[in-house]
Design a protein around this motif. Structure first.
Motif, mmCIF file in Angstrom:
data_model
loop_
_atom_site.group_PDB
_atom_site.id
_atom_site.type_symbol
_atom_site.label_atom_id
_atom_site.label_comp_id
_atom_site.label_asym_id
_atom_site.label_seq_id
_atom_site.Cartn_x
_atom_site.Cartn_y
_atom_site.Cartn_z
ATOM 1 N N ALA A 1 -37.798 -9.425 36.998
ATOM 2 C CA ALA A 1 -37.647 -7.886 35.842
ATOM 3 C C ALA A 1 -39.728 -8.386 35.128
ATOM 4 C CB ALA A 1 -36.659 -9.110 35.330
ATOM 5 N N ARG A 2 -39.447 -9.391 35.696
ATOM 6 C CA ARG A 2 -41.489 -9.730 35.288
ATOM 7 C C ARG A 2 -42.656 -8.867 35.802
ATOM 8 N NH1 ARG A 2 -42.730 -15.630 35.160
ATOM 9 N NH2 ARG A 2 -44.167 -15.630 34.767
ATOM 10 N N ARG A 3 -42.020 -8.731 37.466
ATOM 11 C CA ARG A 3 -42.867 -7.820 37.877
ATOM 12 C C ARG A 3 -42.675 -5.709 37.537
ATOM 13 N NH1 ARG A 3 -41.515 -11.062 41.866
ATOM 14 N NH2 ARG A 3 -39.483 -10.022 43.248
ATOM 15 N N LEU A 4 -40.770 -5.907 37.475
ATOM 16 C CA LEU A 4 -40.993 -4.434 37.002
ATOM 17 C C LEU A 4 -41.207 -3.971 35.330
ATOM 18 C CD1 LEU A 4 -36.766 -4.182 37.884
ATOM 19 C CD2 LEU A 4 -39.166 -2.691 39.137
ATOM 20 N N LEU A 5 -40.755 -4.996 34.347
ATOM 21 C CA LEU A 5 -41.678 -5.282 33.266
ATOM 22 C C LEU A 5 -43.163 -4.362 33.525
ATOM 23 C CD1 LEU A 5 -39.628 -7.654 31.728
ATOM 24 C CD2 LEU A 5 -39.560 -5.895 30.767
ATOM 25 N N GLU A 6 -44.062 -5.130 34.110
ATOM 26 C CA GLU A 6 -45.456 -5.105 33.817
ATOM 27 C C GLU A 6 -45.699 -3.701 34.781
ATOM 28 O OE1 GLU A 6 -46.739 -8.566 36.809
ATOM 29 O OE2 GLU A 6 -46.762 -9.950 35.197
ATOM 30 N N GLU A 7 -45.190 -3.351 36.184
ATOM 31 C CA GLU A 7 -45.220 -2.154 36.884
ATOM 32 C C GLU A 7 -45.139 -0.741 36.583
ATOM 33 O OE1 GLU A 7 -45.510 -3.941 40.963
ATOM 34 O OE2 GLU A 7 -46.497 -5.630 40.226
ATOM 35 N N SER A 8 -43.274 -1.023 36.451
ATOM 36 C CA SER A 8 -42.817 0.489 35.785
ATOM 37 C C SER A 8 -42.627 0.362 34.094
ATOM 38 C CB SER A 8 -41.191 0.029 36.114
ATOM 39 O OG SER A 8 -40.474 -0.713 35.724
ATOM 40 N N SER A 9 -41.576 1.603 34.103
ATOM 41 C CA SER A 9 -41.004 2.456 32.823
ATOM 42 C C SER A 9 -39.701 2.411 32.482
ATOM 43 C CB SER A 9 -42.233 3.425 32.504
ATOM 44 O OG SER A 9 -41.576 4.055 33.843
ATOM 45 N N LEU A 10 -39.618 1.766 33.298
ATOM 46 C CA LEU A 10 -37.696 1.249 33.328
ATOM 47 C C LEU A 10 -37.551 0.766 32.361
ATOM 48 C CD1 LEU A 10 -36.733 0.581 37.145
ATOM 49 C CD2 LEU A 10 -36.811 2.946 36.430
ATOM 50 N N GLY A 11 -36.639 1.586 31.309
ATOM 51 C CA GLY A 11 -36.329 0.675 30.479
ATOM 52 C C GLY A 11 -35.387 -0.264 30.498
ATOM 53 N N ILE A 12 -35.146 -1.549 29.830
ATOM 54 C CA ILE A 12 -34.928 -3.004 29.502
ATOM 55 C C ILE A 12 -33.248 -2.851 30.258
ATOM 56 C CG2 ILE A 12 -33.949 -5.034 28.837
ATOM 57 C CD1 ILE A 12 -36.823 -4.427 28.879
ATOM 58 N N ASP A 13 -31.999 -2.075 29.960
ATOM 59 C CA ASP A 13 -30.739 -1.777 30.528
ATOM 60 C C ASP A 13 -30.356 -1.256 32.292
ATOM 61 O OD1 ASP A 13 -29.254 -2.056 28.643
ATOM 62 O OD2 ASP A 13 -30.016 0.067 27.177
ATOM 63 N N GLU A 14 -32.074 -1.224 32.571
ATOM 64 C CA GLU A 14 -32.329 -0.413 33.596
ATOM 65 C C GLU A 14 -32.873 -1.381 34.495
ATOM 66 O OE1 GLU A 14 -33.471 4.253 34.396
ATOM 67 O OE2 GLU A 14 -34.911 3.059 32.386
ATOM 68 N N ILE A 15 -33.912 -2.943 34.214
ATOM 69 C CA ILE A 15 -33.908 -3.900 34.978
ATOM 70 C C ILE A 15 -33.126 -4.635 34.636
ATOM 71 C CG2 ILE A 15 -35.348 -5.185 34.470
ATOM 72 C CD1 ILE A 15 -37.425 -3.626 32.847
ATOM 73 N N ALA A 16 -32.124 -4.772 33.743
ATOM 74 C CA ALA A 16 -30.992 -5.601 33.821
ATOM 75 C C ALA A 16 -30.757 -5.229 35.522
ATOM 76 C CB ALA A 16 -30.079 -5.491 32.463
ATOM 77 N N ARG A 17 -30.264 -4.396 35.458
ATOM 78 C CA ARG A 17 -28.672 -3.623 36.567
ATOM 79 C C ARG A 17 -30.068 -4.077 37.623
ATOM 80 N NH1 ARG A 17 -27.253 0.327 33.299
ATOM 81 N NH2 ARG A 17 -29.188 1.730 33.494
ATOM 82 N N ALA A 18 -31.278 -3.464 37.881
ATOM 83 C CA ALA A 18 -31.922 -3.956 38.963
ATOM 84 C C ALA A 18 -32.325 -5.119 39.627
ATOM 85 C CB ALA A 18 -33.187 -2.993 38.555
ATOM 86 N N CYS A 19 -32.521 -6.338 38.300
ATOM 87 C CA CYS A 19 -32.421 -7.401 38.610
ATOM 88 C C CYS A 19 -30.637 -8.269 39.321
ATOM 89 C CB CYS A 19 -32.769 -8.291 37.908
ATOM 90 S SG CYS A 19 -34.881 -7.775 37.704
ATOM 91 N N GLY A 20 -29.373 -7.332 38.452
ATOM 92 C CA GLY A 20 -28.975 -8.233 38.910
ATOM 93 C C GLY A 20 -28.139 -8.801 38.086
ATOM 94 N N PHE A 21 -28.556 -8.818 36.526
ATOM 95 C CA PHE A 21 -28.185 -9.472 35.344
ATOM 96 C C PHE A 21 -27.046 -8.183 34.598
ATOM 97 C CE2 PHE A 21 -31.985 -11.266 35.236
ATOM 98 C CZ PHE A 21 -31.573 -12.303 35.403
ATOM 99 N N GLY A 22 -26.768 -7.428 35.024
ATOM 100 C CA GLY A 22 -25.932 -5.892 34.519
ATOM 101 C C GLY A 22 -26.432 -6.431 33.391
ATOM 102 N N THR A 23 -26.489 -6.313 32.508
ATOM 103 C CA THR A 23 -26.551 -5.489 30.883
ATOM 104 C C THR A 23 -27.958 -6.722 30.173
ATOM 105 O OG1 THR A 23 -25.268 -8.227 29.836
ATOM 106 C CG2 THR A 23 -24.251 -5.883 30.306
ATOM 107 N N ALA A 24 -29.203 -5.619 29.259
ATOM 108 C CA ALA A 24 -29.482 -6.125 28.847
ATOM 109 C C ALA A 24 -29.837 -7.218 27.903
ATOM 110 C CB ALA A 24 -29.710 -5.236 27.759
#
Length: 316
Positions: free
Chosen positions: A268-291
């Motif tokens: 999630a840290r990497r995605l927050l630094e390097e991508s423009s994905l929203g928090i909900d998208e990052i949550a799903r991509a990292c396996g947390f499911g929800t923001a």
């Protein structure tokens, strides 16, 4: 009232950390509504140059006797060494006994630790020096996660810029938010930062003494978005759940779920630094499911919210 500030220097002083103390207390900002400070740069031998950690020199104008009457004694960082000048240690102890507030920046905590004044007191220092500090001063109550610790008459801060946080905090505590905000504005820094040192520490994959779970760990990293249970991981490793848990603890020092959570936060840290994905998208991509779940684990691990982390570290 905070009126007289004495900065105590020894050889191999760090220029940035010394500069932080000078910026906050050594510059006349009365035109901005900041009360003037009687700022004294002190050394064991006034008028003689002291080395700096970058190959330059600095010459203290005042001797250690100038600590008398100081409201604040500031100890900036320096190269850590085995021993510290006895006269400096005695002068700091005497200043404390007279009621002065003591403030350290980064490795300056080592000198203060050598005085014994941190025994039984909460304190902090740079996270890279935390293990060595704890070994040298086991009676001190070290908290390596925070930016600074305010113990009333003793304030210790973590590495480099955390010294700014501690100095501004002290100004705010003693003089109010107006002077602290005015100084911060002139320095072009936030008047107050959130979170602690954990947000600045890289989180590597834990070292392993054996490689029996290496394929499983690699697969878990590749499938962080999957909902892994101990039972499903045990089936993939062709082990019982109890055997997997035992081997996992032996090779990673933690449980499968805690290891997964740490790696998901790191992703999630990497995605927050390097991508423009929203928090909900990052949550799903990292396996947390929800923001909400992402925020919970992220704050527990890093110390600040995902959005605060992105504002500080996102690649522009």
């Amino acid at each position: 009232m905070l009126r007289t500030v004495a900065a105590v220097l020894i050889d191999e002083v760090a220029p940035f950390e010394f500069g932080v103390v000078c910026e906050v207390f050594g510059i006349d900002r009365t035109e901005d509504g900041v009360p003037p400070f009687d700022f004294r740069v002190c050394g064991e031998r006034p008028g003689e140059p002291l080395s700096m950690s970058v190959g330059a020199q600095v010459i203290p104008r005042y001797g250690l006797d100038a600590l008398e009457g100081a409201d604040l004694v500031a100890i900036p960082a320096f190269t850590i060494r085995d021993g510290y000048p006895p006269a400096v240690l005695d002068a700091v102890r005497a200043a404390s006994a007279r009621g002065a507030t003591l403030l350290t920046v980064c490795s300056g905590a080592f000198l203060l630790g050598a005085t014994g004044l941190l025994d039984g007191r909460r304190c902090t220092t740079h996270w890279r020096h935390a293990a060595e500090f704890a070994e040298r001063f086991p009676e001190a109550k070290l908290d390596p996660d925070v930016l600074f610790v305010d113990e009333g008459d003793i304030i210790t801060s973590a590495g480099t810029a955390a010294g700014i946080d501690a100095c501004l905090h002290l100004v705010r505590r003693e003089l109010g938010s107006g002077p602290a905000t005015a100084i911060a504005r002139r320095m072009v820094v936030p008047p107050q930062r959130d979170g602690g040192q954990r947000q600045y520490i890289a989180v590597p994959i834990p070292e392993r003494d054996a490689d029996s779970l290496e394929p499983l760990l690699a697969w878990m990293l590749d499938t962080l978005e999957t909902d892994h249970s101990v039972a499903s991981l045990a089936r993939r490793a062709q082990l019982s759940s109890r055997t997997l848990a035992r081997r996992f603890a032996a090779e990673t020092g933690t449980t499968p779920q805690r290891w997964l959570s740490t790696q998901r936060v790191a992703h999630a840290r990497r995605l927050l630094e390097e991508s423009s994905l929203g928090i909900d998208e990052i949550a799903r991509a990292c396996g947390f499911g929800t923001a909400a779940l992402l925020r919970h684990h992220f704050r527990r691990t890093v110390g600040i919210t995902p959005m605060d982390y992105r504002r500080t570290f996102a690649h522009r």
